[in-house]
Design a protein around this motif. Structure first.
Motif, PDB file in Angstrom:
ATOM      1  N   LEU A  90       0.868  -1.172   0.000  1.00  0.00           N
ATOM      2  CA  LEU A  90       0.000   0.000   0.000  1.00  0.00           C
ATOM      3  C   LEU A  90       0.907   1.224   0.000  1.00  0.00           C
ATOM      4  CD1 LEU A  90      -2.882   1.179   0.242  1.00  0.00           C
ATOM      5  CD2 LEU A  90      -2.594   1.116   2.727  1.00  0.00           C
ATOM      6  N   ASN A  91       0.714   2.131  -0.969  1.00  0.00           N
ATOM      7  CA  ASN A  91       1.640   3.239  -1.178  1.00  0.00           C
ATOM      8  C   ASN A  91       0.943   4.590  -1.107  1.00  0.00           C
ATOM      9  OD1 ASN A  91       3.678   1.209  -2.313  1.00  0.00           O
ATOM     10  ND2 ASN A  91       2.035   1.093  -3.811  1.00  0.00           N
ATOM     11  N   ALA A  92       1.692   5.586  -0.650  1.00  0.00           N
ATOM     12  CA  ALA A  92       1.260   6.977  -0.703  1.00  0.00           C
ATOM     13  C   ALA A  92       2.461   7.797  -1.161  1.00  0.00           C
ATOM     14  CB  ALA A  92       0.766   7.460   0.651  1.00  0.00           C
ATOM     15  N   ASP A  93       2.304   8.566  -2.255  1.00  0.00           N
ATOM     16  CA  ASP A  93       3.424   9.309  -2.831  1.00  0.00           C
ATOM     17  C   ASP A  93       3.014  10.720  -3.207  1.00  0.00           C
ATOM     18  OD1 ASP A  93       6.021   7.540  -3.594  1.00  0.00           O
ATOM     19  OD2 ASP A  93       4.213   6.294  -3.602  1.00  0.00           O
ATOM     20  N   TYR A  94       3.992  11.619  -3.150  1.00  0.00           N
ATOM     21  CA  TYR A  94       3.812  13.011  -3.578  1.00  0.00           C
ATOM     22  C   TYR A  94       4.909  13.358  -4.566  1.00  0.00           C
ATOM     23  CZ  TYR A  94       4.082  18.114  -3.495  1.00  0.00           C
ATOM     24  OH  TYR A  94       4.145  19.424  -3.865  1.00  0.00           O
ATOM     25  N   SER A  95       4.548  14.054  -5.639  1.00  0.00           N
ATOM     26  CA  SER A  95       5.541  14.515  -6.606  1.00  0.00           C
ATOM     27  C   SER A  95       5.160  15.907  -7.089  1.00  0.00           C
ATOM     28  CB  SER A  95       5.653  13.558  -7.798  1.00  0.00           C
ATOM     29  OG  SER A  95       4.436  13.495  -8.512  1.00  0.00           O
ATOM     30  N   ARG A  96       6.186  16.669  -7.474  1.00  0.00           N
ATOM     31  CA  ARG A  96       5.976  18.048  -7.942  1.00  0.00           C
ATOM     32  C   ARG A  96       6.959  18.352  -9.054  1.00  0.00           C
ATOM     33  NH1 ARG A  96       5.344  23.810  -5.562  1.00  0.00           N
ATOM     34  NH2 ARG A  96       6.667  25.010  -6.972  1.00  0.00           N
ATOM     35  N   ALA A  97       6.488  19.091 -10.062  1.00  0.00           N
ATOM     36  CA  ALA A  97       7.347  19.545 -11.154  1.00  0.00           C
ATOM     37  C   ALA A  97       6.804  20.869 -11.681  1.00  0.00           C
ATOM     38  CB  ALA A  97       7.403  18.508 -12.276  1.00  0.00           C
ATOM     39  N   ASP A  98       7.715  21.777 -12.052  1.00  0.00           N
ATOM     40  CA  ASP A  98       7.341  23.080 -12.603  1.00  0.00           C
ATOM     41  C   ASP A  98       7.584  23.065 -14.115  1.00  0.00           C
ATOM     42  OD1 ASP A  98       7.145  23.508  -9.923  1.00  0.00           O
ATOM     43  OD2 ASP A  98       8.420  25.274  -9.848  1.00  0.00           O
ATOM     44  N   PHE A  99       6.506  23.146 -14.878  1.00  0.00           N
ATOM     45  CA  PHE A  99       6.599  23.028 -16.333  1.00  0.00           C
ATOM     46  C   PHE A  99       6.418  24.386 -17.009  1.00  0.00           C
ATOM     47  CE2 PHE A  99       5.094  18.865 -14.905  1.00  0.00           C
ATOM     48  CZ  PHE A  99       5.936  18.009 -15.597  1.00  0.00           C
ATOM     49  N   THR A 100       7.042  24.517 -18.173  1.00  0.00           N
ATOM     50  CA  THR A 100       6.786  25.636 -19.074  1.00  0.00           C
ATOM     51  C   THR A 100       6.323  25.072 -20.410  1.00  0.00           C
ATOM     52  OG1 THR A 100       8.466  27.054 -18.040  1.00  0.00           O
ATOM     53  CG2 THR A 100       7.750  27.633 -20.258  1.00  0.00           C
ATOM     54  N   PHE A 101       5.075  25.359 -20.759  1.00  0.00           N
ATOM     55  CA  PHE A 101       4.505  24.867 -22.010  1.00  0.00           C
ATOM     56  C   PHE A 101       4.616  25.970 -23.061  1.00  0.00           C
ATOM     57  CE2 PHE A 101       2.374  22.492 -18.642  1.00  0.00           C
ATOM     58  CZ  PHE A 101       2.531  21.190 -19.095  1.00  0.00           C
ATOM     59  N   ASN A 102       5.275  25.633 -24.146  1.00  0.00           N
ATOM     60  CA  ASN A 102       5.520  26.607 -25.214  1.00  0.00           C
ATOM     61  C   ASN A 102       4.644  26.334 -26.436  1.00  0.00           C
ATOM     62  OD1 ASN A 102       7.682  27.955 -23.788  1.00  0.00           O
ATOM     63  ND2 ASN A 102       8.969  26.176 -24.269  1.00  0.00           N
ATOM     64  N   ASN A 103       4.636  27.311 -27.345  1.00  0.00           N
ATOM     65  CA  ASN A 103       3.945  27.191 -28.639  1.00  0.00           C
ATOM     66  C   ASN A 103       2.452  26.918 -28.496  1.00  0.00           C
ATOM     67  OD1 ASN A 103       6.427  27.527 -30.064  1.00  0.00           O
ATOM     68  ND2 ASN A 103       6.903  25.356 -29.697  1.00  0.00           N
ATOM     69  N   LEU A 104       1.841  27.552 -27.527  1.00  0.00           N
ATOM     70  CA  LEU A 104       0.394  27.445 -27.358  1.00  0.00           C
ATOM     71  C   LEU A 104      -0.301  28.476 -28.241  1.00  0.00           C
ATOM     72  CD1 LEU A 104       0.237  27.168 -23.459  1.00  0.00           C
ATOM     73  CD2 LEU A 104       0.349  25.302 -25.127  1.00  0.00           C
ATOM     74  N   THR A 105      -1.478  28.147 -28.726  1.00  0.00           N
ATOM     75  CA  THR A 105      -2.281  29.086 -29.520  1.00  0.00           C
ATOM     76  C   THR A 105      -3.736  29.004 -29.068  1.00  0.00           C
ATOM     77  OG1 THR A 105      -2.703  27.458 -31.273  1.00  0.00           O
ATOM     78  CG2 THR A 105      -0.795  28.923 -31.551  1.00  0.00           C
ATOM     79  N   SER A 137      -4.557  33.670 -32.040  1.00  0.00           N
ATOM     80  CA  SER A 137      -3.527  34.401 -31.315  1.00  0.00           C
ATOM     81  C   SER A 137      -2.143  33.989 -31.808  1.00  0.00           C
ATOM     82  CB  SER A 137      -3.636  34.124 -29.815  1.00  0.00           C
ATOM     83  OG  SER A 137      -3.240  32.783 -29.542  1.00  0.00           O
ATOM     84  N   SER A 138      -1.160  34.811 -31.521  1.00  0.00           N
ATOM     85  CA  SER A 138       0.221  34.394 -31.746  1.00  0.00           C
ATOM     86  C   SER A 138       0.585  33.366 -30.687  1.00  0.00           C
ATOM     87  CB  SER A 138       1.154  35.601 -31.665  1.00  0.00           C
ATOM     88  OG  SER A 138       1.025  36.251 -30.412  1.00  0.00           O
ATOM     89  N   THR A 139       1.656  32.614 -30.906  1.00  0.00           N
ATOM     90  CA  THR A 139       2.046  31.576 -29.944  1.00  0.00           C
ATOM     91  C   THR A 139       2.466  32.215 -28.622  1.00  0.00           C
ATOM     92  OG1 THR A 139       4.315  31.568 -30.780  1.00  0.00           O
ATOM     93  CG2 THR A 139       2.770  29.989 -31.755  1.00  0.00           C
ATOM     94  N   PHE A 140       2.156  31.518 -27.538  1.00  0.00           N
ATOM     95  CA  PHE A 140       2.516  32.022 -26.217  1.00  0.00           C
ATOM     96  C   PHE A 140       2.925  30.852 -25.330  1.00  0.00           C
ATOM     97  CE2 PHE A 140      -1.983  31.081 -26.251  1.00  0.00           C
ATOM     98  CZ  PHE A 140      -2.231  30.485 -25.030  1.00  0.00           C
ATOM     99  N   SER A 141       3.442  31.157 -24.155  1.00  0.00           N
ATOM    100  CA  SER A 141       3.902  30.146 -23.194  1.00  0.00           C
ATOM    101  C   SER A 141       3.100  30.255 -21.908  1.00  0.00           C
ATOM    102  CB  SER A 141       5.397  30.321 -22.900  1.00  0.00           C
ATOM    103  OG  SER A 141       6.169  30.168 -24.070  1.00  0.00           O
ATOM    104  N   SER A 142       3.076  29.168 -21.164  1.00  0.00           N
ATOM    105  CA  SER A 142       2.354  29.147 -19.898  1.00  0.00           C
ATOM    106  C   SER A 142       3.126  28.307 -18.886  1.00  0.00           C
ATOM    107  CB  SER A 142       0.948  28.564 -20.094  1.00  0.00           C
ATOM    108  OG  SER A 142       0.255  28.497 -18.857  1.00  0.00           O
ATOM    109  N   ASN A 143       3.325  28.854 -17.686  1.00  0.00           N
ATOM    110  CA  ASN A 143       3.991  28.123 -16.605  1.00  0.00           C
ATOM    111  C   ASN A 143       2.946  27.452 -15.723  1.00  0.00           C
ATOM    112  OD1 ASN A 143       6.570  29.085 -17.414  1.00  0.00           O
ATOM    113  ND2 ASN A 143       6.233  30.988 -16.288  1.00  0.00           N
ATOM    114  N   ARG A 144       3.130  26.178 -15.461  1.00  0.00           N
ATOM    115  CA  ARG A 144       2.179  25.428 -14.629  1.00  0.00           C
ATOM    116  C   ARG A 144       2.946  24.574 -13.616  1.00  0.00           C
ATOM    117  NH1 ARG A 144      -2.943  25.343 -17.139  1.00  0.00           N
ATOM    118  NH2 ARG A 144      -2.988  27.175 -18.511  1.00  0.00           N
TER     119      ARG A 144
END
Length: 250
Positions: free
Chosen positions: A194-209, A221-228
Motif C-alpha cells: 500500500l503506497n502513498a506518494d507526492y511529486s511536484r514539477a514546474d513546467f513551461t509549455f511553449n507554442n500554445l495558440t 492568437s500568436s504563440t505564447f507560453s504558460s507556466n504550470r
C-alpha cells in the motif's frame, strides 16, 4: 491399525515441517524488490486550483495512477530504488465555464482532453522490517513529462454563436517527490503493498495558440507560453516480488 497410525503420523510430521519451513522463509530478510501498483491520482495545490482569477490554475480533477518500482538495499536498511509512475487526470470543465463571463440566458459547453503526467525518478530509501510487515520511506528525483490538454468552449452571446479553442503542448521538467510503502508478506517472495506518494514539477509549455470564432469571424492568437506547477498525491495498492538474501542474491 498400526500402519494407518504411522502413515497419519508421517503425514502430520511432513505437514508440520513444511509449515515451519514456510514460516521461516516468510520471515527471512529480503534485500531487493520489484513492485507494481495502481490507484488514485489526487491533484493538489495549483494543479487542482479552479480559481478563475488564477492564471496558473490547472483545473485538474481526480484520476488514475499506475506505477512500477525496483530497489535493492546496499547498506543495512538503506537502499537505492527507481520508480516510474503514470498519471491520467480529468479537467474540470465546469470550472472552465465559471471562468467565462456570460449572461444567464447564454448556453455554453466545454470539452477538454485529459492531463497526462509521466515521471521516472530514482533515489535512496529506508526499509524498516516488523515481522511480516515492513515500512519503506523514500526521497526521489528525476524527470517528468506532462501533456497540457487541448480545451474548447462553444456557446452564444445573445444571438451570436462563438467558440474558443486552445491547443495543448508537452513539456519536461525536474521532478521531486517522496513517499511511504506499507508491505505485508504473504510468503517467501510475494507481498502486498500500500503506497502513498507526492511529486511536484514546474513546467513551461511553449507554442500554445488560442483560436476564437465570432460568427463568421475567426481570429488566432500568436504563440505564447504558460507556466504550470503540477503537484500530485497518489494512493495505490499492488503486488511486490521480493528477492535476495545473505545466501542467495536472487
Amino acid at each position: 491399525m498400526k500402519k494407518l497410525f504411522l502413515t497419519v503420523l508421517a503425514a502430520g510430521m511432513t505437514t508440520a515441517a513444511f509449515c515451519q519451513k514456510t514460516f521461516i522463509l516468510s520471515h527471512q530478510d529480503k534485500k531487493g524488490f520489484f513492485a507494481v501498483s495502481a490507484g488514485a491520482s489526487l491533484p493538489v495545490g495549483k494543479f487542482a486550483s479552479c480559481s478563475p482569477t488564477d492564471g496558473q490554475a490547472c483545473m485538474a480533477g481526480q484520476g488514475f495512477a499506475f506505477n512500477a518500482s525496483a530497489g535493492y538495499r546496499v547498506a543495512g536498511p538503506v537502499g537505492l530504488m527507481i520508480r516510474g509512475e503514470q498519471h491520467r487526470n480529468t479537467v474540470n470543465t465546469s470550472a472552465m465555464l465559471d471562468a467565462l463571463y456570460r449572461n444567464d440566458t447564454d448556453v455554453w459547453t466545454a470539452k477538454a482532453d485529459n492531463w497526462s503526467v509521466l515521471t521516472v525518478a530514482a533515489g535512496p530509501y529506508i526499509s524498516v522490517p516488523m515481522g511480516r510487515f515492513s515500512v519503506d520511506a523514500r526521497l526521489l528525483a528525476g524527470r517528468a513529462l506532462a501533456v497540457l490538454p487541448n480545451t474548447s468552449m462553444a456557446g452564444n452571446f445573445g444571438t451570436t454563436e462563438m467558440s474558443v479553442k486552445t491547443t495543448g503542448s508537452q513539456s519536461t521538467a525536474l521532478s521531486l517527490g517522496g513517499g511511504l510503502t506499507m508491505r505485508y508478506r504473504l510468503g517467501r517472495s510475494i507481498a502486498l503493498n500500500l503506497n502513498a506518494d507526492y511529486s511536484r514539477a514546474d513546467f513551461t509549455f511553449n507554442n500554445l495558440t488560442s483560436t476564437a470564432t465570432n460568427g463568421s469571424i475567426r481570429s488566432e492568437s500568436s504563440t505564447f507560453s504558460s507556466n504550470r506547477v503540477v503537484s500530485i498525491v497518489s494512493v495505490s495498492a499492488g503486488v511486490t516480488v521480493l528477492f535476495g538474501d545473505k545466501y542467495r542474491p536472487f
